[in-house]
Scaffold this active site. Structure first.
Site, PDB file in Angstrom:
ATOM      1  N   GLU A 290     -11.660  -4.037  -2.383  1.00  8.79           N
ATOM      2  CA  GLU A 290     -10.854  -2.880  -2.943  1.00  8.79           C
ATOM      3  C   GLU A 290     -10.419  -3.105  -4.443  1.00  8.79           C
ATOM      4  O   GLU A 290      -9.846  -4.157  -4.888  1.00  8.79           O
ATOM      5  CB  GLU A 290      -9.362  -2.815  -2.115  1.00  8.79           C
ATOM      6  CG  GLU A 290      -9.655  -3.103  -0.708  1.00  8.79           C
ATOM      7  CD  GLU A 290      -8.325  -3.747  -0.163  1.00  8.79           C
ATOM      8  OE1 GLU A 290      -7.263  -3.217  -0.101  1.00  8.79           O
ATOM      9  OE2 GLU A 290      -8.474  -4.619   0.367  1.00  8.79           O
TER      10      GLU A 290
ATOM     11  N   HIS B 180      -9.753   2.152   0.959  1.00 11.67           N
ATOM     12  CA  HIS B 180      -9.528   0.760   1.743  1.00 11.67           C
ATOM     13  C   HIS B 180     -10.442   0.814   2.831  1.00 11.67           C
ATOM     14  O   HIS B 180     -10.213   0.556   4.093  1.00 11.67           O
ATOM     15  CB  HIS B 180      -8.210   0.619   2.442  1.00 11.67           C
ATOM     16  CG  HIS B 180      -7.579  -0.566   2.784  1.00 11.67           C
ATOM     17  ND1 HIS B 180      -8.287  -1.427   3.449  1.00 11.67           N
ATOM     18  CD2 HIS B 180      -6.592  -1.223   2.449  1.00 11.67           C
ATOM     19  CE1 HIS B 180      -7.957  -2.697   3.682  1.00 11.67           C
ATOM     20  NE2 HIS B 180      -6.631  -2.682   3.020  1.00 11.67           N
TER      21      HIS B 180
ATOM     22  N   HIS C  64       0.740  -1.207  -0.029  1.00  6.22           N
ATOM     23  CA  HIS C  64      -0.181  -0.022   0.050  1.00  6.22           C
ATOM     24  C   HIS C  64       0.851   1.389   0.092  1.00  6.22           C
ATOM     25  O   HIS C  64       0.623   2.357   0.568  1.00  6.22           O
ATOM     26  CB  HIS C  64      -0.974   0.036   1.357  1.00  6.22           C
ATOM     27  CG  HIS C  64      -1.894  -1.196   1.329  1.00  6.22           C
ATOM     28  ND1 HIS C  64      -2.414  -1.555  -0.009  1.00  6.22           N
ATOM     29  CD2 HIS C  64      -2.802  -1.661   1.981  1.00  6.22           C
ATOM     30  CE1 HIS C  64      -3.534  -2.321   0.161  1.00  6.22           C
ATOM     31  NE2 HIS C  64      -3.599  -2.439   1.589  1.00  6.22           N
TER      32      HIS C  64
END
Length: 344
Positions: A309, A178, A109
């Site tokens: 996601e 997220h 991420h």
């Protein structure tokens, strides 16, 4: 009609530059959503049940302090590359790039300080808010000055999230939001009574560090076949699964398409996910452990939320047969995801 309101939410700690964090409240007849200029974080998303009662269906914190401390990316926009890159390493134009390793041997991420941990510049729109930031060349090890715009717009029952970006050097990019959802209301114990379907004929098997092996496997005859709705708790038991944290491979194309649907029979709430992205990571909150104090002093145990996601496939920068994840100078990255809330 959508109304948009902005208000102060707090200040960043002095060591983080001390900037002001604003909250933007988008409200229609059916949905109310609150979004921060820090990390483009969705802190609240209220939607009606079949009796017309509003509940907040996303996990998060009451104060800015909750979001500036370590947490599992609640509600945030993550990037420059969502999901995992194997060994935090990739090669472009014969040059190797090394990223920060923040997930075992991998980069996750965006690295140590991704897009979720920075202040964005907001611009109020008639029915939403647009955030901008410049991610400088070399930030977190990524090449190129990257200009990024994230736009949230609310129209009736539909929340649209649009991502746009331009770069000065070729760079991998994959952006997602997220948010952790529980359609029974945040703070509810688990999501076992939710019924889920995902429009995907294949998924990506992963190794023990959650990196795709490279195989694109058919869902047919496996616990990953979610093409027809399944009740989550029973399904996990039936297939002896500890939960999901996998990319489902969507039908390719730039057009909007329905890719997932979640239904919560006790409240009647439904959530549909539509997107232009090539993949969707289905995650069932396997790493939640009840240790975080959330909104209203709620605790969030394992499987108390799910994430859907929309993004490119994990580690695509190292897997040439995966969808292209590279953005070149002169091109525009442009993807949209729509969340549609209803009752049944």
């Amino acid at each position: 009609m959508t109304t948009v309101r902005r208000e102060a939410f707090g200040r960043m700690p002095p060591e983080e530059g001390g900037g002001e964090v604003e909250k933007f409240v988008l409200q229609s007849d059916s949905v109310r959503v609150e979004i921060l200029s820090f990390g483009c974080i969705i802190t609240t998303l209220e939607t009606k049940d079949r009796d017309g009662q509003f509940s907040d269906v996303v996990l998060g914190f009451d104060t800015l302090e909750g979001y500036t401390r370590k947490h599992p990316f609640f509600g945030a926009v993550v990037g420059r590359v969502a999901n995992r890159i194997a060994n935090g390493r990739f090669t472009l134009d014969r040059k190797e790039y090394q990223l920060f390793l923040n997930n075992g041997p991998n980069s996750l991420h965006g690295g140590a300080k991704g897009f979720d941990k920075v202040l964005w510049s907001p611009q109020v729109l008639p029915n939403g808010v647009r955030f901008f930031r410049l991610s400088p060349d070399g930030e977190e090890g990524y090449p190129g000055d990257l200009k990024v715009w994230v736009t949230y717009t609310l129209s009736g029952r539909e929340l649209a999230i649009n991502y746009q970006a331009q770069t000065s050097k070729t760079t991998p990019i994959s952006l997602t939001n997220h948010s952790y959802f529980n359609l029974a209301g945040q703070g509810s114990r688990d999501v076992y009574d939710h019924e889920i379907s995902i429009e995907a004929d294949s998924y990506l098997p992963v190794d023990d560090t959650k990196i795709p092996t490279g195989e694109v496997a058919a869902v047919q005859g496996t616990g990953f076949d979610l093409r027809q709705p399944v009740e989550l708790g029973k399904h996990l038991q039936k297939f002896h699964l500890d939960g999901f944290d996998h990319n489902f491979c969507l039908h390719q194309g730039q057009d909007r398409r329905l890719v997932a649907r979640v239904f919560h029979p006790p409240t009647g709430r439904t959530m549909e996910v539509h997107t232009t992205q090539p993949g969707i990571q289905f995650y069932t909150g396997n790493n939640l452990d009840g240790s975080l104090k959330g909104k209203g002093a709620a605790t969030y145990p394992k499987h108390s939320a799910f994430c859907l996601e929309t993004q490119n496939w994990p580690d695509a920068v190292n897997k040439p047969h995966f969808p292209n994840v590279l953005l070149h100078p002169g091109e525009e990255y442009n993807h949209t995801t729509w969340l549609v809330f209803n009752t049944a």
